[in-house]
Design an enzyme around this catalytic site. Structure first.
Site, PDB file in Angstrom:
ATOM      1  N   ASP A  72      34.011 -13.121 -47.691  1.00 20.60           N
ATOM      2  CA  ASP A  72      34.922 -14.223 -47.324  1.00 20.60           C
ATOM      3  C   ASP A  72      34.864 -14.452 -45.809  1.00 20.60           C
ATOM      4  OD1 ASP A  72      37.193 -15.899 -46.918  1.00 20.60           O
ATOM      5  OD2 ASP A  72      38.172 -15.072 -48.695  1.00 20.60           O
ATOM      6  N   HIS A 120      36.788 -16.901 -44.191  1.00 19.25           N
ATOM      7  CA  HIS A 120      37.979 -17.584 -43.673  1.00 19.25           C
ATOM      8  C   HIS A 120      38.771 -16.666 -42.748  1.00 19.25           C
ATOM      9  CE1 HIS A 120      36.941 -19.725 -47.417  1.00 19.25           C
ATOM     10  NE2 HIS A 120      37.361 -20.800 -46.756  1.00 19.25           N
ATOM     11  N   SER A 142      38.204 -13.238 -53.701  1.00 22.45           N
ATOM     12  CA  SER A 142      38.708 -12.232 -52.747  1.00 22.45           C
ATOM     13  C   SER A 142      39.894 -11.463 -53.298  1.00 22.45           C
ATOM     14  CB  SER A 142      39.098 -12.899 -51.427  1.00 22.45           C
ATOM     15  OG  SER A 142      37.978 -13.519 -50.861  1.00 22.45           O
TER      16      SER A 142
HETATM   17 CO1  B1M Z   1      36.962 -22.834 -47.399  1.00 27.95          CO
HETATM   18  N1  B1M Z   1      37.827 -22.828 -49.146  1.00 27.95           N
HETATM   19  N2  B1M Z   1      35.249 -22.466 -48.228  1.00 27.95           N
HETATM   20  N3  B1M Z   1      36.238 -23.068 -45.635  1.00 27.95           N
HETATM   21  N4  B1M Z   1      38.638 -23.550 -46.888  1.00 27.95           N
HETATM   22  C1  B1M Z   1      39.276 -22.953 -49.175  1.00 27.95           C
HETATM   23  C2  B1M Z   1      39.948 -21.589 -49.138  1.00 27.95           C
HETATM   24  C3  B1M Z   1      39.513 -23.722 -50.548  1.00 27.95           C
HETATM   25  C4  B1M Z   1      40.878 -23.466 -51.198  1.00 27.95           C
HETATM   26  C5  B1M Z   1      39.280 -25.220 -50.305  1.00 27.95           C
HETATM   27  C6  B1M Z   1      39.479 -26.089 -51.551  1.00 27.95           C
HETATM   28  O1  B1M Z   1      38.670 -26.049 -52.441  1.00 27.95           O
HETATM   29  N5  B1M Z   1      40.540 -26.845 -51.604  1.00 27.95           N
HETATM   30  C7  B1M Z   1      38.298 -23.176 -51.398  1.00 27.95           C
HETATM   31  C8  B1M Z   1      38.557 -21.894 -52.208  1.00 27.95           C
HETATM   32  C9  B1M Z   1      38.553 -22.149 -53.688  1.00 27.95           C
HETATM   33  C10 B1M Z   1      38.631 -20.914 -54.507  1.00 27.95           C
HETATM   34  O2  B1M Z   1      38.287 -19.821 -54.176  1.00 27.95           O
HETATM   35  N6  B1M Z   1      39.141 -21.129 -55.667  1.00 27.95           N
HETATM   36  C11 B1M Z   1      37.254 -22.957 -50.328  1.00 27.95           C
HETATM   37  C12 B1M Z   1      35.861 -22.893 -50.589  1.00 27.95           C
HETATM   38  C13 B1M Z   1      35.423 -23.191 -51.984  1.00 27.95           C
HETATM   39  C14 B1M Z   1      34.927 -22.565 -49.581  1.00 27.95           C
HETATM   40  C15 B1M Z   1      33.418 -22.368 -49.747  1.00 27.95           C
HETATM   41  C16 B1M Z   1      32.985 -21.566 -50.979  1.00 27.95           C
HETATM   42  C17 B1M Z   1      32.757 -23.756 -49.731  1.00 27.95           C
HETATM   43  C18 B1M Z   1      31.264 -23.763 -49.953  1.00 27.95           C
HETATM   44  O3  B1M Z   1      30.504 -23.103 -49.281  1.00 27.95           O
HETATM   45  N7  B1M Z   1      30.859 -24.535 -50.934  1.00 27.95           N
HETATM   46  C19 B1M Z   1      33.059 -21.634 -48.443  1.00 27.95           C
HETATM   47  C20 B1M Z   1      33.233 -20.123 -48.623  1.00 27.95           C
HETATM   48  C21 B1M Z   1      32.527 -19.318 -47.607  1.00 27.95           C
HETATM   49  C22 B1M Z   1      32.867 -17.848 -47.772  1.00 27.95           C
HETATM   50  O4  B1M Z   1      33.978 -17.451 -47.493  1.00 27.95           O
HETATM   51  N8  B1M Z   1      31.912 -17.075 -48.258  1.00 27.95           N
HETATM   52  C23 B1M Z   1      34.114 -22.134 -47.516  1.00 27.95           C
HETATM   53  C24 B1M Z   1      33.967 -22.279 -46.132  1.00 27.95           C
HETATM   54  C25 B1M Z   1      34.922 -22.769 -45.279  1.00 27.95           C
HETATM   55  C26 B1M Z   1      34.685 -23.099 -43.797  1.00 27.95           C
HETATM   56  C27 B1M Z   1      33.719 -22.129 -43.127  1.00 27.95           C
HETATM   57  C28 B1M Z   1      34.133 -24.498 -43.696  1.00 27.95           C
HETATM   58  C29 B1M Z   1      36.156 -23.104 -43.245  1.00 27.95           C
HETATM   59  C30 B1M Z   1      36.616 -21.733 -42.706  1.00 27.95           C
HETATM   60  C31 B1M Z   1      36.507 -21.596 -41.216  1.00 27.95           C
HETATM   61  C32 B1M Z   1      37.189 -20.356 -40.716  1.00 27.95           C
HETATM   62  O5  B1M Z   1      38.132 -19.829 -41.263  1.00 27.95           O
HETATM   63  N9  B1M Z   1      36.660 -19.863 -39.622  1.00 27.95           N
HETATM   64  C33 B1M Z   1      36.963 -23.374 -44.511  1.00 27.95           C
HETATM   65  C34 B1M Z   1      38.300 -23.845 -44.508  1.00 27.95           C
HETATM   66  C35 B1M Z   1      38.857 -24.243 -43.152  1.00 27.95           C
HETATM   67  C36 B1M Z   1      39.088 -23.937 -45.682  1.00 27.95           C
HETATM   68  C37 B1M Z   1      40.512 -24.549 -45.869  1.00 27.95           C
HETATM   69  C38 B1M Z   1      40.324 -26.060 -45.874  1.00 27.95           C
HETATM   70  C39 B1M Z   1      41.567 -24.170 -44.844  1.00 27.95           C
HETATM   71  C40 B1M Z   1      41.767 -22.685 -44.639  1.00 27.95           C
HETATM   72  C41 B1M Z   1      42.635 -22.414 -43.442  1.00 27.95           C
HETATM   73  O6  B1M Z   1      42.160 -22.028 -42.385  1.00 27.95           O
HETATM   74  N10 B1M Z   1      43.946 -22.677 -43.555  1.00 27.95           N
HETATM   75  C42 B1M Z   1      40.898 -23.944 -47.281  1.00 27.95           C
HETATM   76  C43 B1M Z   1      41.917 -24.765 -48.027  1.00 27.95           C
HETATM   77  C44 B1M Z   1      43.205 -24.017 -48.322  1.00 27.95           C
HETATM   78  O7  B1M Z   1      43.439 -22.906 -47.897  1.00 27.95           O
HETATM   79  N11 B1M Z   1      44.019 -24.615 -49.118  1.00 27.95           N
HETATM   80  C45 B1M Z   1      39.580 -23.587 -47.856  1.00 27.95           C
HETATM   81  C46 B1M Z   1      44.901 -22.458 -42.498  1.00 27.95           C
HETATM   82  C47 B1M Z   1      45.289 -20.969 -42.441  1.00 27.95           C
HETATM   83  C48 B1M Z   1      46.286 -20.689 -41.334  1.00 27.95           C
HETATM   84  O8  B1M Z   1      45.872 -20.637 -43.681  1.00 27.95           O
HETATM   85  O9  B1M Z   1      44.299 -18.684 -44.070  1.00 27.95           O
HETATM   86  O10 B1M Z   1      45.955 -19.433 -45.851  1.00 27.95           O
HETATM   87  P1  B1M Z   1      45.616 -19.274 -44.430  1.00 27.95           P
HETATM   88  O11 B1M Z   1      46.675 -18.270 -43.745  1.00 27.95           O
HETATM   89  C49 B1M Z   1      48.064 -18.401 -43.916  1.00 27.95           C
HETATM   90  C50 B1M Z   1      48.607 -17.530 -45.049  1.00 27.95           C
HETATM   91  O12 B1M Z   1      47.767 -17.479 -46.156  1.00 27.95           O
HETATM   92  C51 B1M Z   1      48.861 -16.208 -44.386  1.00 27.95           C
HETATM   93  O13 B1M Z   1      49.216 -16.546 -43.048  1.00 27.95           O
HETATM   94  C52 B1M Z   1      48.701 -17.836 -42.692  1.00 27.95           C
HETATM   95  C53 B1M Z   1      49.845 -18.715 -42.226  1.00 27.95           C
HETATM   96  O14 B1M Z   1      50.680 -18.106 -41.290  1.00 27.95           O
HETATM   97  N12 B1M Z   1      47.833 -15.186 -44.309  1.00 27.95           N
HETATM   98  C54 B1M Z   1      48.166 -13.883 -44.124  1.00 27.95           C
HETATM   99  C55 B1M Z   1      46.500 -15.252 -44.376  1.00 27.95           C
HETATM  100  N13 B1M Z   1      45.949 -14.040 -44.243  1.00 27.95           N
HETATM  101  C56 B1M Z   1      46.956 -13.184 -44.089  1.00 27.95           C
HETATM  102  C57 B1M Z   1      46.946 -11.783 -43.935  1.00 27.95           C
HETATM  103  C58 B1M Z   1      48.184 -11.141 -43.826  1.00 27.95           C
HETATM  104  C59 B1M Z   1      49.363 -11.863 -43.834  1.00 27.95           C
HETATM  105  C60 B1M Z   1      49.380 -13.224 -43.997  1.00 27.95           C
HETATM  106  O15 B1M Z   1      48.302  -9.808 -43.669  1.00 27.95           O
HETATM  107  C61 B1M Z   1      47.141  -9.016 -43.709  1.00 27.95           C
END
Ligand code: B1M
Length: 215
Positions: free
Chosen positions: A98, A100, A151
């Site tokens: 992963d 992200h 994940s």
């Molecule tokens: Co990706 N991606 N992505 N992506 N991406 C998602 C996660 C997805 C939901 C988008 C969608 O389809 N709507 C989807 C997952 C679907 C699934 O698994 N069912 C997805 C996909 C499919 C993919 C790829 C597979 C796409 C592809 O290649 N075809 C690929 C995977 C690569 C891989 O990981 N092997 C991929 C790639 C990418 C980018 C590289 C383009 C980019 C990431 C860049 C980066 O992080 N450096 C990206 C992005 C940006 C996203 C979305 C649009 C936004 C994620 C984000 O940063 N959100 C995302 C959509 C979504 O999440 N709904 C998506 C903002 C961030 C602050 O939120 O990380 O959730 P988040 O953190 C929150 C809480 O969750 C929590 O605190 C934060 C808020 O305060 N939290 C914690 C998180 N970690 C914590 C740990 C803790 C405590 C709290 O304690 C340990």
């Protein structure tokens, strides 16, 4: 567009030109952390929805993520900090497979600004690397982040591996990321892990859990 709508749009459109000036103006009206939570994350949510429904292609998602990271890095030095560290040590990693890391890095900022030491070992980290770093840095807790559905399975495997290695009681585990749910962690994973495992819905809950672990 009004300032805060424009900031959200900058994330959605991946537009970095003029970002710093907008962030400066925004900081005159609210705290950096509120700008992140209320405006920048709103933009990332739109990006996720557009991508999920096929209306946005991956390179543009990446561009949005880069603007998000630039904005957070710009705001970070302006955030409130408690000056004393040393409340405890948290290891942070995004799990194997992963990439992200925006959420994980927000947790790093919030937790380290509030008196903890954070060892952030980055993305795609297998359990071996996580446990080696935990041992080396003598951390008090392990935090794993992951956004992909797969994940959540890796996290379960990691907890089982920690049981097998006999380190479950040594390391409380904090889990976060969009694909997890509180029920999955607090029911299913809690049954799996022999130590303490907790779900954090956001970075602030991560901080609260760290306070509880160290109490
Ligand atoms: Co990706 N991606 N992505 N992506 N991406 C998602 C996660 C997805 C939901 C988008 C969608 O389809 N709507 C989807 C997952 C679907 C699934 O698994 N069912 C997805 C996909 C499919 C993919 C790829 C597979 C796409 C592809 O290649 N075809 C690929 C995977 C690569 C891989 O990981 N092997 C991929 C790639 C990418 C980018 C590289 C383009 C980019 C990431 C860049 C980066 O992080 N450096 C990206 C992005 C940006 C996203 C979305 C649009 C936004 C994620 C984000 O940063 N959100 C995302 C959509 C979504 O999440 N709904 C998506 C903002 C961030 C602050 O939120 O990380 O959730 P988040 O953190 C929150 C809480 O969750 C929590 O605190 C934060 C808020 O305060 N939290 C914690 C998180 N970690 C914590 C740990 C803790 C405590 C709290 O304690 C340990």
């Amino acid at each position: 567009l009004p300032l805060f709508e424009r900031l959200e749009k900058r994330i959605v459109e991946g537009e970095v030109n003029g970002l710093e000036a907008d962030l400066d103006a925004a900081m005159r009206q609210k705290k950096p952390i509120d700008i992140i939570n209320e405006n920048l994350l709103a933009g990332m949510k739109v990006v996720g929805d557009l991508f999920g429904s096929g209306q946005m292609q991956l390179p543009f998602v990446l561009q949005s993520a880069e603007v998000m990271k630039t904005a957070v890095a710009y705001l970070e030095p302006h955030m409130e900090k408690t000056d004393s560290g040393g409340k405890g040590k948290l290891l942070l990693a995004t799990v194997k497979g992963d990439v992200h890391d925006i959420g994980k890095n927000l947790v790093d900022i919030i937790v380290s600004n509030n008196g903890y030491d954070v060892v952030n070992i980055g993305i795609k980290q297998p359990i071996n690397a996580i446990l080696e770093a935990a041992e080396e840095h003598r951390v008090d807790a392990i935090g794993m982040s992951g956004l992909l559905v797969k994940s959540t399975v890796i996290m379960k495997d990691n907890l089982q591996e920690m049981n097998a290695r006999g380190v479950a009681r040594r390391y409380p585990v904090l889990l976060g990321g969009a694909a997890l749910t509180r029920t999955y962690v607090e029911n299913d994973l809690d049954d799996v892990y022999e130590g303490e495992v907790r779900y954090a819905k956001d970075a602030f809950e991560g901080l609260k859990l760290m306070d509880r672990v160290m109490a």
